[in-house]
Design a protein around this motif. Structure first.
Motif, PDB file in Angstrom:
ATOM      1  N   LEU A  30      -3.683   3.137 -14.939  1.00 34.13           N
ATOM      2  CA  LEU A  30      -2.382   2.662 -15.394  1.00 34.13           C
ATOM      3  C   LEU A  30      -1.826   3.601 -16.453  1.00 34.13           C
ATOM      4  CD1 LEU A  30      -0.126   0.524 -15.577  1.00 34.13           C
ATOM      5  CD2 LEU A  30      -1.588  -0.722 -17.211  1.00 34.13           C
ATOM      6  N   VAL A  31      -0.634   4.114 -16.229  1.00 35.58           N
ATOM      7  CA  VAL A  31       0.008   5.038 -17.164  1.00 35.58           C
ATOM      8  C   VAL A  31       0.622   4.233 -18.305  1.00 35.58           C
ATOM      9  CG1 VAL A  31       1.746   6.826 -17.455  1.00 35.58           C
ATOM     10  CG2 VAL A  31       0.460   6.672 -15.307  1.00 35.58           C
ATOM     11  N   LEU A  32       0.142   4.460 -19.517  1.00 38.02           N
ATOM     12  CA  LEU A  32       0.723   3.806 -20.689  1.00 38.02           C
ATOM     13  C   LEU A  32       1.855   4.618 -21.282  1.00 38.02           C
ATOM     14  CD1 LEU A  32      -2.429   2.460 -22.597  1.00 38.02           C
ATOM     15  CD2 LEU A  32      -0.853   1.198 -21.122  1.00 38.02           C
ATOM     16  N   ASP A  33       1.676   5.951 -21.319  1.00 35.23           N
ATOM     17  CA  ASP A  33       2.704   6.809 -21.910  1.00 35.23           C
ATOM     18  C   ASP A  33       2.744   8.121 -21.151  1.00 35.23           C
ATOM     19  OD1 ASP A  33       4.688   7.763 -23.540  1.00 35.23           O
ATOM     20  OD2 ASP A  33       3.337   8.311 -25.200  1.00 35.23           O
ATOM     21  N   ALA A  86       3.634  15.158 -16.562  1.00 33.45           N
ATOM     22  CA  ALA A  86       3.938  13.898 -15.873  1.00 33.45           C
ATOM     23  C   ALA A  86       5.348  13.421 -16.195  1.00 33.45           C
ATOM     24  CB  ALA A  86       2.913  12.834 -16.256  1.00 33.45           C
ATOM     25  N   GLY A  87       5.772  13.558 -17.446  1.00 35.16           N
ATOM     26  CA  GLY A  87       7.117  13.146 -17.828  1.00 35.16           C
ATOM     27  C   GLY A  87       8.183  13.967 -17.134  1.00 35.16           C
ATOM     28  N   LYS A  88       7.943  15.265 -17.005  1.00 35.68           N
ATOM     29  CA  LYS A  88       8.903  16.126 -16.308  1.00 35.68           C
ATOM     30  C   LYS A  88       8.974  15.775 -14.829  1.00 35.68           C
ATOM     31  CE  LYS A  88       8.092  20.033 -19.454  1.00 35.68           C
ATOM     32  NZ  LYS A  88       7.566  21.428 -19.565  1.00 35.68           N
ATOM     33  N   ALA A  89       7.835  15.338 -14.250  1.00 34.66           N
ATOM     34  CA  ALA A  89       7.819  15.008 -12.814  1.00 34.66           C
ATOM     35  C   ALA A  89       8.419  13.642 -12.537  1.00 34.66           C
ATOM     36  CB  ALA A  89       6.393  15.086 -12.291  1.00 34.66           C
ATOM     37  N   GLY A  90       8.532  12.786 -13.565  1.00 31.29           N
ATOM     38  CA  GLY A  90       9.169  11.481 -13.360  1.00 31.29           C
ATOM     39  C   GLY A  90       8.231  10.310 -13.295  1.00 31.29           C
ATOM     40  N   LEU A  91       6.991  10.429 -13.764  1.00 27.15           N
ATOM     41  CA  LEU A  91       6.095   9.279 -13.788  1.00 27.15           C
ATOM     42  C   LEU A  91       6.586   8.267 -14.830  1.00 27.15           C
ATOM     43  CD1 LEU A  91       4.197  11.252 -12.166  1.00 27.15           C
ATOM     44  CD2 LEU A  91       2.295  10.074 -13.276  1.00 27.15           C
ATOM     45  N   GLN A  92       6.477   6.980 -14.512  1.00 24.11           N
ATOM     46  CA  GLN A  92       6.997   5.917 -15.351  1.00 24.11           C
ATOM     47  C   GLN A  92       5.892   5.357 -16.253  1.00 24.11           C
ATOM     48  OE1 GLN A  92      10.214   5.020 -15.525  1.00 24.11           O
ATOM     49  NE2 GLN A  92      10.715   6.583 -13.994  1.00 24.11           N
ATOM     50  N   LYS A 131       4.384   2.411  -2.842  1.00 27.59           N
ATOM     51  CA  LYS A 131       3.628   3.617  -3.139  1.00 27.59           C
ATOM     52  C   LYS A 131       4.539   4.836  -3.031  1.00 27.59           C
ATOM     53  CE  LYS A 131      -1.040   2.096  -1.891  1.00 27.59           C
ATOM     54  NZ  LYS A 131      -2.237   2.400  -1.065  1.00 27.59           N
ATOM     55  N   GLU A 132       4.415   5.734  -3.980  1.00 29.22           N
ATOM     56  CA  GLU A 132       5.218   6.953  -3.987  1.00 29.22           C
ATOM     57  C   GLU A 132       4.320   8.153  -4.268  1.00 29.22           C
ATOM     58  OE1 GLU A 132       8.584   6.864  -6.519  1.00 29.22           O
ATOM     59  OE2 GLU A 132       9.248   4.859  -5.886  1.00 29.22           O
ATOM     60  N   LYS A 133       4.709   9.299  -3.728  1.00 27.31           N
ATOM     61  CA  LYS A 133       4.006  10.555  -3.972  1.00 27.31           C
ATOM     62  C   LYS A 133       4.905  11.466  -4.797  1.00 27.31           C
ATOM     63  CE  LYS A 133       1.036  10.472   0.128  1.00 27.31           C
ATOM     64  NZ  LYS A 133       0.594  11.211   1.348  1.00 27.31           N
ATOM     65  N   ILE A 134       4.377  11.895  -5.935  1.00 34.29           N
ATOM     66  CA  ILE A 134       5.155  12.696  -6.885  1.00 34.29           C
ATOM     67  C   ILE A 134       4.416  14.010  -7.134  1.00 34.29           C
ATOM     68  CG2 ILE A 134       6.177  12.755  -9.177  1.00 34.29           C
ATOM     69  CD1 ILE A 134       6.141   9.701  -9.151  1.00 34.29           C
ATOM     70  N   PRO A 135       5.068  15.150  -6.885  1.00 39.91           N
ATOM     71  CA  PRO A 135       4.429  16.439  -7.210  1.00 39.91           C
ATOM     72  C   PRO A 135       4.496  16.712  -8.710  1.00 39.91           C
ATOM     73  CG  PRO A 135       6.587  16.803  -6.246  1.00 39.91           C
ATOM     74  CD  PRO A 135       6.358  15.322  -6.206  1.00 39.91           C
ATOM     75  N   VAL A 136       3.360  17.169  -9.248  1.00 38.68           N
ATOM     76  CA  VAL A 136       3.265  17.470 -10.680  1.00 38.68           C
ATOM     77  C   VAL A 136       2.656  18.858 -10.842  1.00 38.68           C
ATOM     78  CG1 VAL A 136       2.313  16.762 -12.899  1.00 38.68           C
ATOM     79  CG2 VAL A 136       2.974  15.024 -11.223  1.00 38.68           C
TER      80      VAL A 136
END
Length: 441
Positions: free
Chosen positions: A358-361, A368-374, A427-432
């Motif tokens: 679980l992403v807290l920050d 991760a922030g640049k890629a758009g993770l919430q 579910k989503e796939k995000i490139p980082v």
């Protein structure tokens, strides 16, 4: 003198006692040649000069005694040549006694060498050859006196280390030097030097120091390989437990490919060596050697449920240490890739009934922030809105934080990884794109 070379020893034994009757002298041989009885003499002379006995009359049978009577030929006057030869021989013998370098104690005392088995001799040789490579590290911390307000340096910990190269680099554990305001390294000859920190890796609990010591006092430890280790092979740990001088403990490899957590960051350390060799406080940072005397690991931790010094020891494999030390010596830091997130403890995710991280920050300036993770946040009413839950990276399943770290350790800075997340019910796939870990102070 010439007649002495063909000396004939005539012996007459006359013994008597209350139980034994005297031997009759006619039953004994009249003469015994000396060369037949040389093995019974304490030395083997080529010439023997004897003086005749002073009592001309043999004792009677009533006196219980034994005597030897030597019949010597009448000596003739020595020639000048014989006297000169005797004088030269005496001078040579006297000179040899003064010039010979002989320990007076060892010249007359014969000690039996201690008998050791072959494996004992190998262990003794291994300790003697590798002890000069092991050092003692003292961790000093600045403390202010409560009464005088003076700032003092007091020892707050100690550990072991070993010489890596001739440039003065010393390798040890990070937790040995953590929080130190000053460090001192004591070599095997008891000389002490101030040490400077070259760099450290908190995630793998490795640190590199440097001392300005003469090269003739530095004895680099031979580097081995940990990829081909086998369970059951003998290992040897050298260190300074409890502040004592160099101490050797032996054991076997009781397990391979173990995983422990870093004491500083909690990040897992993979492929750790498990051994039953005693690793006590003060052994941390010392070398773990194989039977050939080659370095195969750094003694790092001991797992003891009872809290005592006895338990299972763990060592970081030398293959992991080798790459870290090379980066620390060259760059002063380790360029390890990160996602740039803070995640919740594994127990919190298990309570939600899901599997993943679980992403807290996710800072906006991080990968991760640049890629758009919430990240996890609260809405206007104060209700908790869960962030993305990472379930896989590059198709490899992620169930907890250790899985995520394990996958990232196999990547390099600049690699693009495909992160699959659970966002709500979808579910989503995000490139980082992975970035290096920021500098640590």
């Amino acid at each position: 003198m010439a007649t002495a070379t063909s000396l004939v020893l005539s012996t007459f034994f006359h013994c008597s006692s209350s139980k034994l009757s005297p031997f009759p002298s006619p039953s004994l041989p009249n003469s015994l040649h000396l060369h037949k009885y040389r093995p019974f003499l304490p030395f083997s002379p080529s010439k023997l000069f004897l003086l005749p006995t002073s009592s001309p009359n043999p004792p009677t049978s009533s006196s219980p005694s034994c005597f030897l009577k030597f019949n010597l030929p009448k000596p003739s006057l020595p020639s000048p040549f014989d006297s000169l030869l005797l004088l030269c021989t005496s001078v040579v013998l006297s000179s040899s006694l003064f010039l010979a370098d002989v320990d007076p104690a060892s010249a007359f005392v014969v000690t039996t060498p201690r008998k050791l088995q072959t494996d004992e001799l190998a262990t003794v040789r291994l300790f003697q050859e590798n002890t000069p490579s092991v050092v003692y590290i003292t961790n000093l911390a600045a403390r202010q006196d409560a009464f005088t307000l003076d700032v003092l340096e007091v020892p707050q910990g100690s550990g072991s280390g070993f010489v890596w190269d001739n440039e003065g680099h010393i390798v040890t554990n990070y937790h040995v030097i953590r929080g130190a305001s000053d460090l001192r390294v004591t070599l095997a000859d008891q000389t002490t030097y101030d040490a400077k920190i070259v760099g450290f890796d908190q995630d793998k609990d490795v640190a590199v120091l440097r001392v300005d010591a003469p090269k003739d006092k530095l004895r680099p430890i031979p580097i081995g390989i940990s990829a081909d280790l086998l369970v059951g092979q003998k290992v040897y740990a050298i260190g300074n437990p409890f502040g004592l001088d160099h101490t050797l403990t032996t054991g076997v490899i009781s397990g391979l490919r173990r995983e422990i957590s870093s004491a500083a960051t909690g990040r897992p350390i993979q492929d750790v060596i498990q051994t039953d060799a005693a690793i006590n406080p003060g052994n941390s940072g010392g070398p773990l050697l194989d039977s050939s005397g080659n370095l195969i690991g750094i003694n790092t931790a001991i797992y003891s449920p009872s809290g005592a010094s006895s338990g299972v020891g763990f060592s970081i494999p030398v293959d992991t240490v080798n790459g870290i030390v090379d980066q620390l010596v060259k760059f002063g830091k380790v360029t390890r890739p990160i996602l740039g997130i803070k995640f919740a403890p594994d127990q919190s995710v298990e309570q939600l009934g899901v599997s993943g991280v679980l992403v807290l920050d996710a800072p906006a300036n991080g990968p991760a922030g640049k890629a758009g993770l919430q990240p996890t946040k609260r809405d206007a009413y104060g209700r908790l809105i869960l962030g993305d839950i990472i379930t896989s990276v590059n198709g490899k399943k992620v169930t907890n934080g250790s899985d995520l770290y394990r996958i990232l350790d196999q990547c390099k800075v600049g690699d693009k990884v495909m992160v699959e997340v659970l966002r709500g019910d979808q579910k989503e796939k995000i490139p980082v794109i992975l970035e290096p870990k920021p500098d640590e102070s």
